[in-house]
Design a protein around this motif. Structure first.
Motif, short mmCIF file in Angstrom:
data_model
loop_
_atom_site.label_atom_id
_atom_site.label_comp_id
_atom_site.label_asym_id
_atom_site.label_seq_id
_atom_site.Cartn_x
_atom_site.Cartn_y
_atom_site.Cartn_z
N THR A 29 0.83 -1.17 0.06
CA THR A 29 0.16 0.13 -0.03
C THR A 29 0.90 1.17 0.09
O THR A 29 0.49 2.45 -0.37
CB THR A 29 -0.86 -0.07 1.24
N HIS A 30 2.19 1.03 0.35
CA HIS A 30 2.98 2.33 0.69
C HIS A 30 4.29 2.20 0.23
O HIS A 30 5.00 0.99 0.56
CB HIS A 30 2.98 2.33 2.47
N LEU A 31 4.72 2.87 -0.57
CA LEU A 31 6.16 2.88 -0.96
C LEU A 31 7.26 4.04 -0.31
O LEU A 31 6.54 5.19 -0.41
CB LEU A 31 6.46 3.19 -2.45
N HIS A 32 8.08 3.92 0.50
CA HIS A 32 9.14 4.75 0.61
C HIS A 32 10.02 5.07 -0.44
O HIS A 32 10.62 4.13 -0.95
CB HIS A 32 10.19 4.25 1.75
N LEU A 33 10.16 6.26 -1.00
CA LEU A 33 10.80 6.63 -2.34
C LEU A 33 12.05 7.49 -1.77
O LEU A 33 11.87 8.74 -1.37
CB LEU A 33 9.97 7.29 -3.29
N VAL A 34 13.17 7.05 -2.10
CA VAL A 34 14.29 7.99 -2.11
C VAL A 34 14.93 8.68 -3.11
O VAL A 34 15.43 7.73 -4.19
CB VAL A 34 15.55 7.09 -1.21
N LEU A 35 14.80 9.78 -3.23
CA LEU A 35 15.36 10.66 -4.46
C LEU A 35 16.80 10.81 -4.49
O LEU A 35 17.47 10.79 -5.59
CB LEU A 35 14.54 11.95 -4.51
N ALA A 36 17.22 10.97 -3.15
CA ALA A 36 18.79 11.13 -3.16
C ALA A 36 19.44 10.53 -1.83
O ALA A 36 18.64 10.59 -0.72
CB ALA A 36 18.91 12.79 -3.04
N ASP A 37 20.52 9.74 -2.17
CA ASP A 37 21.38 9.44 -0.96
C ASP A 37 21.99 10.53 -0.45
O ASP A 37 22.89 10.59 0.65
CB ASP A 37 22.27 8.41 -1.31
N LEU A 38 22.50 11.78 -1.37
CA LEU A 38 23.07 12.80 -0.57
C LEU A 38 22.34 13.51 0.38
O LEU A 38 21.17 13.81 0.14
CB LEU A 38 23.57 13.70 -1.89
N CYS A 39 23.09 14.12 1.44
CA CYS A 39 22.32 14.88 2.39
C CYS A 39 23.14 16.20 2.42
O CYS A 39 24.50 16.37 2.43
CB CYS A 39 22.19 14.01 3.72
N PHE A 99 8.20 10.52 0.25
CA PHE A 99 9.52 10.95 -0.34
C PHE A 99 10.46 11.17 0.93
O PHE A 99 9.98 12.01 2.01
CB PHE A 99 9.41 12.15 -1.01
N THR A 100 11.37 10.32 1.10
CA THR A 100 11.99 10.09 2.45
C THR A 100 13.51 10.07 2.20
O THR A 100 14.21 10.25 0.90
CB THR A 100 11.73 9.01 3.34
N GLY A 101 14.53 9.69 3.02
CA GLY A 101 16.02 9.20 3.01
C GLY A 101 16.12 7.85 3.45
O GLY A 101 15.27 7.23 3.98
N GLY A 102 17.37 7.46 3.31
CA GLY A 102 18.65 7.91 2.38
C GLY A 102 19.09 9.38 2.84
O GLY A 102 19.64 9.56 3.78
N GLY A 103 19.30 10.09 1.76
CA GLY A 103 19.83 11.50 2.22
C GLY A 103 18.69 12.46 2.39
O GLY A 103 17.64 11.91 2.87
N GLU A 104 18.90 13.56 1.67
CA GLU A 104 17.77 14.84 1.81
C GLU A 104 16.82 14.66 0.47
O GLU A 104 17.46 15.26 -0.44
CB GLU A 104 18.36 15.97 2.52
#
Length: 378
Positions: A29-39, A99-104
Motif C-alpha cells: 500500500t505504501h512505498l518509501h521513495l528515496v530520491l537522493a542519498d546525498l544529504c 518521499f524520504t531518505g537515504g539522504g535529503e
C-alpha cells in the motif's frame, strides 16, 4: 485522539490480508521513495551513516578493500526512473508514496516536479525532510497528506550538535523554524489539509529538550510532534543513562496534546522494540510497506535498507518496480526471510503483531470503527 502513527492500519486493508492468508503476495500500500542519498547534514545518529549501523553496508562508498571512503554519497535516483516508478505505483494500486531518505529528498533537482507528478497520478504523498530546502518544494509538499520536519532540538546550541551541517550552520536552527512556520502558512493559505509535524529523535545530546521541543512545535503551528528513540549501536543500553528522565519528559510532553496539537510519544515503545525485537518469523510488514533506495535497489523495509539481507533487487535492471515485485526472485527473497533476524533493529514490532494476528484470524470482522489518519501509510 487518533494518531497518524497507529500500528493497526493494515487491518483496514482486508483485501491484502486475505491474499496473505492464501499465500499470495499482494502489492504494498505504501512505498518509501528515496530520491537522493546525498544529504546536506551530517547527523551522527543517521541510520545510513552512523558507525555500527547495518545500513552502512551498501549505502557507503567503499574502496577495493571494503573501507569506507564516502559516507555521504553523491547519488541520485534518475528522474525518469522515479517517474516510471510512480507510474508503476499507480498501476499496482500502491496508494501512498513517502518521499524520504537515504539522504535529503529536497536536494534532488526534480523533487518538486516529482511530488507534483505523484499527485497528478492520484497518489497520496508525504515528505520527510530536514527543512533546510523546504522552500524548493513547499507548494508541492503541502498538497500531500502529511510532512514531517526533523529538528531534534529546541535550541541553537543543541541543534548544532545533533544536526551538524556540511556547510555554514550559522542561524540554521532559526531558518528551519522559519521554514516550518512558512509551510504551515502555505498549507493554511492553500487549504490543502496537509498534516505538518516535527520529528524529535531522542539522543544523549538532546533528551533534556524533549518538553521544550514540544512547546516549540506547538508555537510554530505544527499539528504534531513525534518523539522517538535513536536506534544506535548498543540498542536500549545506549539510552540507559537518560532512560527514566526521558520517559518522564515524554509523558509531560504528551500532556500538551489538545484538540489542535498532538504529541506522539514513541520513545518508550522504541525501547521495548530494541529489547525484545520480533518474536514471529513472519515479516508481514514487508507486504504493506517497501523501500526504494537512491541506488535503484528495492529493499524490504527502511530498517533493512542498504543491506544485503534487505535487498530484493534493482528496479532498473528488472525493468521497473512492478516487474521486480512480480518476479520469482522477489518471492524467494520474501519466502526465505525470518523477521527475528532483525532483532533489536526492528521499529515495527507492534505492526507485525497486529498484522500477523489479523492473518491468523480469518473470521475477524472487517474494521468498522473510524480508520486512523493516513490509512495507506501503513
Amino acid at each position: 485522539m487518533m494518531t497518524p502513527y497507529a500500528v493497526n492500519k493494515a487491518l483496514w486493508h482486508q483485501d491484502r490480508l486475505a491474499d496473505l492468508r492464501e499465500g499470495r503476495h499482494p502489492y504494498p500500500t505504501h512505498l518509501h521513495l528515496v530520491l537522493a542519498d546525498l544529504c546536506n547534514l551530517d547527523c551522527g545518529y543517521c541510520a545510513f551513516r552512523a558507525g555500527g549501523s547495518i545500513s552502512t553496508e551498501l549505502f557507503a562508498v567503499r574502496d577495493g578493500e571494503g573501507a569506507v571512503i564516502q559516507h555521504n554519497p553523491n547519488r541520485f535516483l534518475d528522474a525518469e526512473v522515479a517517474r516510471r516508478t510512480l507510474g508503476d505505483c499507480a498501476s499496482m494500486g500502491i496508494r501512498a508514496v513517502e518521499f524520504t531518505g537515504g539522504g535529503e529528498p529536497t536536494v534532488h533537482p526534480h523533487a518538486a516536479s516529482l511530488i507534483d507528478y505523484a499527485h497528478d497520478l492520484g497518489l497520496e504523498t508525504a515528505l520527510v525532510t530536514n527543512g533546510i530546502l523546504l522552500h524548493k518544494v513547499r507548494d508541492a509538499a503541502v498538497r500531500g497528506k502529511w510532512l514531517r520536519v526533523s529538528v531534534d532540538a529546541a535550541t541553537h546550541e543543541v541543534y548544532a550538535v545533533v544536526r551538524p551541517s556540511f556547510a555554514d550552520t550559522a542561524n540554521q536552527f532559526d531558518r528551519v523554524c522559519a521554514q516550518i512556520a512558512l509551510t504551515v502558512a502555505a498549507r493554511n493559505r492553500l487549504g490543502t489539509g496537509c498534516v505538518i509535524g516535527m520529528g524529535f529523535v531522542v539522543q544523549r545530546e538532546n533528551w533534556r529538550e524533549i518538553l521544550e521541543a514540544a512547546h516549540l512545535a506547538k508555537s510554530l503551528g505544527c499539528d504534531n510532534i513525534r518523539i522517538s528513540a535513536a536506534f544506535l549501536e548498543g540498542g536500549a543500553a545506549y539510552h540507559a543513562p537518560h532512560r527514566e528522565e526521558a520517559i518522564r519528559l515524554e509523558e509531560e510532553a504528551i500532556a500538551l496534546s489538545d484538540g489542535t496539537f498532538q504529541v506522539v510519544g514513541m520513545f518508550k515503545r522504541n525501547l521495548n522494540d530494541m529489547e525484545i525485537g520480533p518474536t514471529d518469523p513472519r515479516c508481514s510488514y514487508e507486504h504493506f510497506t517497501t523501500y526504494l533506495g537512491g541506488d535503484g535497489n528495492l529493499y524490504r523495509c527502511c530498517v533493512t535498507a542498504y543491506t544485503s539481507a534487505g535487498l530484493i533487487g534493482n528496479v532498473i535492471a528488472a525493468g521497473g518496480l512492478k516487474a521486480l515485485w512480480d518476479s520469482q526472485g522477489k518471492r524467494e527473497k520474501f519466502d526465505g526471510f525470518d523477521a527475528r533476524t532483525c532483532g533489536g533493529s526492528c521499529r515495527f514490532c507492534d505492526h507485525l503483531t497486529a498484522i500477523n494476528h489479523a492473518i491468523d484470524a480469518p473470521h475477524a470482522p472487517i474494521m468498522s470503527a473510524p480508520p486512523p489518519e493516513h490509512l495507506n501509510f501503513v
